[in-house]
Design a protein around this motif. Structure first.
Motif, PDB file in Angstrom:
ATOM      1  N   LYS A 159       0.834  -1.210   0.000  1.00 34.61           N
ATOM      2  CA  LYS A 159       0.000   0.000   0.000  1.00 34.61           C
ATOM      3  C   LYS A 159       0.859   1.246   0.000  1.00 34.61           C
ATOM      4  O   LYS A 159       0.421   2.326  -0.386  1.00 34.61           O
ATOM      5  N   THR A 160       2.093   1.108   0.492  1.00 33.88           N
ATOM      6  CA  THR A 160       3.118   2.146   0.406  1.00 33.88           C
ATOM      7  C   THR A 160       4.372   1.458  -0.135  1.00 33.88           C
ATOM      8  O   THR A 160       4.327   0.296  -0.542  1.00 33.88           O
ATOM      9  N   LYS A 161       5.481   2.144  -0.142  1.00 31.65           N
ATOM     10  CA  LYS A 161       6.729   1.475  -0.475  1.00 31.65           C
ATOM     11  C   LYS A 161       7.028   0.462   0.625  1.00 31.65           C
ATOM     12  O   LYS A 161       7.010   0.793   1.815  1.00 31.65           O
ATOM     13  N   VAL A 162       7.326  -0.766   0.242  1.00 32.48           N
ATOM     14  CA  VAL A 162       7.408  -1.871   1.197  1.00 32.48           C
ATOM     15  C   VAL A 162       8.666  -2.693   0.946  1.00 32.48           C
ATOM     16  O   VAL A 162       9.084  -2.878  -0.202  1.00 32.48           O
ATOM     17  N   VAL A 163       9.253  -3.189   2.029  1.00 29.97           N
ATOM     18  CA  VAL A 163      10.332  -4.172   1.955  1.00 29.97           C
ATOM     19  C   VAL A 163       9.841  -5.443   2.644  1.00 29.97           C
ATOM     20  O   VAL A 163       9.326  -5.395   3.767  1.00 29.97           O
ATOM     21  N   VAL A 164       9.998  -6.579   1.966  1.00 35.01           N
ATOM     22  CA  VAL A 164       9.516  -7.869   2.471  1.00 35.01           C
ATOM     23  C   VAL A 164      10.688  -8.851   2.509  1.00 35.01           C
ATOM     24  O   VAL A 164      11.449  -8.953   1.546  1.00 35.01           O
ATOM     25  N   GLY A 165      10.814  -9.590   3.617  1.00 41.94           N
ATOM     26  CA  GLY A 165      11.824 -10.629   3.731  1.00 41.94           C
ATOM     27  C   GLY A 165      11.185 -12.008   3.760  1.00 41.94           C
ATOM     28  O   GLY A 165      10.264 -12.251   4.532  1.00 41.94           O
ATOM     29  N   LEU A 166      11.667 -12.898   2.895  1.00 45.87           N
ATOM     30  CA  LEU A 166      11.138 -14.254   2.792  1.00 45.87           C
ATOM     31  C   LEU A 166      12.288 -15.245   2.871  1.00 45.87           C
ATOM     32  O   LEU A 166      13.364 -14.999   2.335  1.00 45.87           O
ATOM     33  N   ALA A 167      12.052 -16.382   3.507  1.00 44.09           N
ATOM     34  CA  ALA A 167      13.108 -17.384   3.651  1.00 44.09           C
ATOM     35  C   ALA A 167      12.555 -18.776   3.367  1.00 44.09           C
ATOM     36  O   ALA A 167      11.427 -19.088   3.746  1.00 44.09           O
ATOM     37  N   PRO A 168      13.349 -19.635   2.727  1.00 42.80           N
ATOM     38  CA  PRO A 168      12.924 -21.020   2.475  1.00 42.80           C
ATOM     39  C   PRO A 168      12.987 -21.857   3.741  1.00 42.80           C
ATOM     40  O   PRO A 168      13.515 -21.432   4.770  1.00 42.80           O
ATOM     41  N   LYS A 169      12.500 -23.081   3.646  1.00 41.06           N
ATOM     42  CA  LYS A 169      12.441 -23.965   4.807  1.00 41.06           C
ATOM     43  C   LYS A 169      13.801 -24.544   5.164  1.00 41.06           C
ATOM     44  O   LYS A 169      14.048 -24.904   6.317  1.00 41.06           O
ATOM     45  N   THR A 170      14.671 -24.698   4.181  1.00 39.38           N
ATOM     46  CA  THR A 170      15.963 -25.334   4.413  1.00 39.38           C
ATOM     47  C   THR A 170      17.094 -24.338   4.214  1.00 39.38           C
ATOM     48  O   THR A 170      16.952 -23.375   3.466  1.00 39.38           O
ATOM     49  N   PRO A 171      18.247 -24.530   4.868  1.00 41.83           N
ATOM     50  CA  PRO A 171      19.400 -23.676   4.619  1.00 41.83           C
ATOM     51  C   PRO A 171      19.923 -23.900   3.208  1.00 41.83           C
ATOM     52  O   PRO A 171      19.967 -25.034   2.727  1.00 41.83           O
ATOM     53  N   GLY A 172      20.293 -22.824   2.545  1.00 46.32           N
ATOM     54  CA  GLY A 172      20.786 -22.957   1.186  1.00 46.32           C
ATOM     55  C   GLY A 172      20.600 -21.683   0.397  1.00 46.32           C
ATOM     56  O   GLY A 172      20.453 -20.593   0.960  1.00 46.32           O
ATOM     57  N   ASP A 173      20.572 -21.814  -0.902  1.00 49.60           N
ATOM     58  CA  ASP A 173      20.590 -20.682  -1.814  1.00 49.60           C
ATOM     59  C   ASP A 173      19.191 -20.333  -2.301  1.00 49.60           C
ATOM     60  O   ASP A 173      18.264 -21.146  -2.226  1.00 49.60           O
ATOM     61  N   VAL A 174      19.041 -19.106  -2.817  1.00 49.61           N
ATOM     62  CA  VAL A 174      17.818 -18.641  -3.462  1.00 49.61           C
ATOM     63  C   VAL A 174      18.217 -17.940  -4.749  1.00 49.61           C
ATOM     64  O   VAL A 174      19.193 -17.189  -4.778  1.00 49.61           O
ATOM     65  N   ILE A 175      17.470 -18.186  -5.822  1.00 50.56           N
ATOM     66  CA  ILE A 175      17.762 -17.562  -7.098  1.00 50.56           C
ATOM     67  C   ILE A 175      16.456 -17.159  -7.764  1.00 50.56           C
ATOM     68  O   ILE A 175      15.433 -17.836  -7.626  1.00 50.56           O
ATOM     69  N   GLY A 176      16.484 -16.024  -8.483  1.00 47.85           N
ATOM     70  CA  GLY A 176      15.325 -15.565  -9.222  1.00 47.85           C
ATOM     71  C   GLY A 176      15.383 -16.023 -10.669  1.00 47.85           C
ATOM     72  O   GLY A 176      16.455 -16.023 -11.282  1.00 47.85           O
ATOM     73  N   VAL A 177      14.238 -16.393 -11.211  1.00 47.00           N
ATOM     74  CA  VAL A 177      14.148 -16.859 -12.594  1.00 47.00           C
ATOM     75  C   VAL A 177      13.066 -16.053 -13.304  1.00 47.00           C
ATOM     76  O   VAL A 177      11.901 -16.067 -12.892  1.00 47.00           O
ATOM     77  N   ASP A 178      13.448 -15.330 -14.369  1.00 48.10           N
ATOM     78  CA  ASP A 178      12.466 -14.632 -15.194  1.00 48.10           C
ATOM     79  C   ASP A 178      11.688 -15.666 -15.996  1.00 48.10           C
ATOM     80  O   ASP A 178      12.267 -16.537 -16.644  1.00 48.10           O
ATOM     81  N   LEU A 179      10.375 -15.548 -15.958  1.00 48.84           N
ATOM     82  CA  LEU A 179       9.531 -16.577 -16.546  1.00 48.84           C
ATOM     83  C   LEU A 179       8.617 -15.976 -17.606  1.00 48.84           C
ATOM     84  O   LEU A 179       7.942 -14.970 -17.378  1.00 48.84           O
ATOM     85  N   ASN A 180       8.626 -16.591 -18.767  1.00 46.44           N
ATOM     86  CA  ASN A 180       7.670 -16.279 -19.832  1.00 46.44           C
ATOM     87  C   ASN A 180       7.353 -17.597 -20.528  1.00 46.44           C
ATOM     88  O   ASN A 180       7.847 -17.889 -21.614  1.00 46.44           O
ATOM     89  N   GLY A 181       6.554 -18.401 -19.858  1.00 43.83           N
ATOM     90  CA  GLY A 181       6.299 -19.766 -20.310  1.00 43.83           C
ATOM     91  C   GLY A 181       6.082 -20.637 -19.098  1.00 43.83           C
ATOM     92  O   GLY A 181       5.212 -20.363 -18.278  1.00 43.83           O
ATOM     93  N   SER A 182       6.900 -21.667 -18.942  1.00 40.70           N
ATOM     94  CA  SER A 182       6.726 -22.564 -17.800  1.00 40.70           C
ATOM     95  C   SER A 182       8.064 -23.067 -17.291  1.00 40.70           C
ATOM     96  O   SER A 182       9.085 -23.001 -17.985  1.00 40.70           O
TER      97      SER A 182
END
Length: 222
Positions: free
Chosen positions: A70-93
């Motif tokens: 609703k305003t400028k926001v910062v959100v922190g999210l974490a996976p269930k297991t210790p390890g890495d996170v990577i973003g993938v641009d998706l246009n398909g599947s």
């Protein structure tokens, strides 16, 4: 446009997203760590049919959470297991193992993909998660994430539990590791034989190995 930072990686990665007013992010149940700014939080099935399929066949929660800024926001999210996170641009599947979906933005549907009997042979599961649409998705791993891009006709072998995600253009089959002796005694069991073109994401560690190690030190009922 949603901007991202990966903090604490690759061992204990946390995904931090910056959202402008009106932008939103969907994420798996239990992934929320913190937020700063004025947000609207909703829990949804993301479509009851897809939700039931995710729960029954993909091993995921029937619910997805959504944060809308609703305003400028910062959100922190974490996976269930210790390890890495990577973003993938998706246009398909994209096909993703059921424990590796973390979050997405944009017009993406999270459902399941049939893997057939070869999926059961490889991991004891018939289904993977299928992310389909346009936007950006974040996937996680146990250990570091390794990306390999296969050219048309290029082949590689990957241990079944190390495989995190792959493009649907990848042709694959499950088979035993080496000969009968290697299959029974080599500690590998079933592997994937992959054939390009497409991208393959792998993880550098194995949860079953960790579970087996911890089990050795757990009290046993006598």
């Amino acid at each position: 446009m949603v901007s991202e930072k990966i903090l604490g990686g690759p061992a204990y990665s946390l995904l931090e997203l910056e959202l402008s007013p009106g932008e939103e992010v969907w994420f798996e149940a239990g992934a929320y760590v913190y937020s700063r700014g004025d947000v609207e939080i909703k829990t949804s099935t993301g479509g009851i049919g897809a939700a039931i399929a995710r729960k029954l066949f993909g091993g995921e929660s029937i619910f997805l959470n959504k944060i809308k800024a609703k305003t400028k926001v910062v959100v922190g999210l974490a996976p269930k297991t210790p390890g890495d996170v990577i973003g993938v641009d998706l246009n398909g599947s994209l096909l993703v193992q059921d424990t590796s979906y973390l979050a997405h933005t944009g017009n993406i549907k999270v459902t399941v993909a049939w893997r057939g009997l070869k999926g059961w042979l490889s991991e004891g599961q018939f289904f993977w998660l299928k992310l389909e649409g346009s936007g950006k998705a974040w996937i996680s791993s146990y250990g570091a994430i390794l990306l390999k891009e296969l050219s048309p006709g290029e082949k590689m072998i990957v241990d079944n539990f190390h495989l995190v995600a792959m493009d649907p253009t990848i042709d694959w089959k499950a088979r035993k590791f080496g000969g009968l002796k290697s299959f029974l005694l080599g500690g590998e069991g079933i592997v994937f034989e992959l054939k390009g073109p497409g991208r393959v994401w792998m993880q550098s560690r194995l949860l079953p190995e960790l579970a087996g190690l911890l089990y050795k030190y757990m009290p046993k009922n006598k």
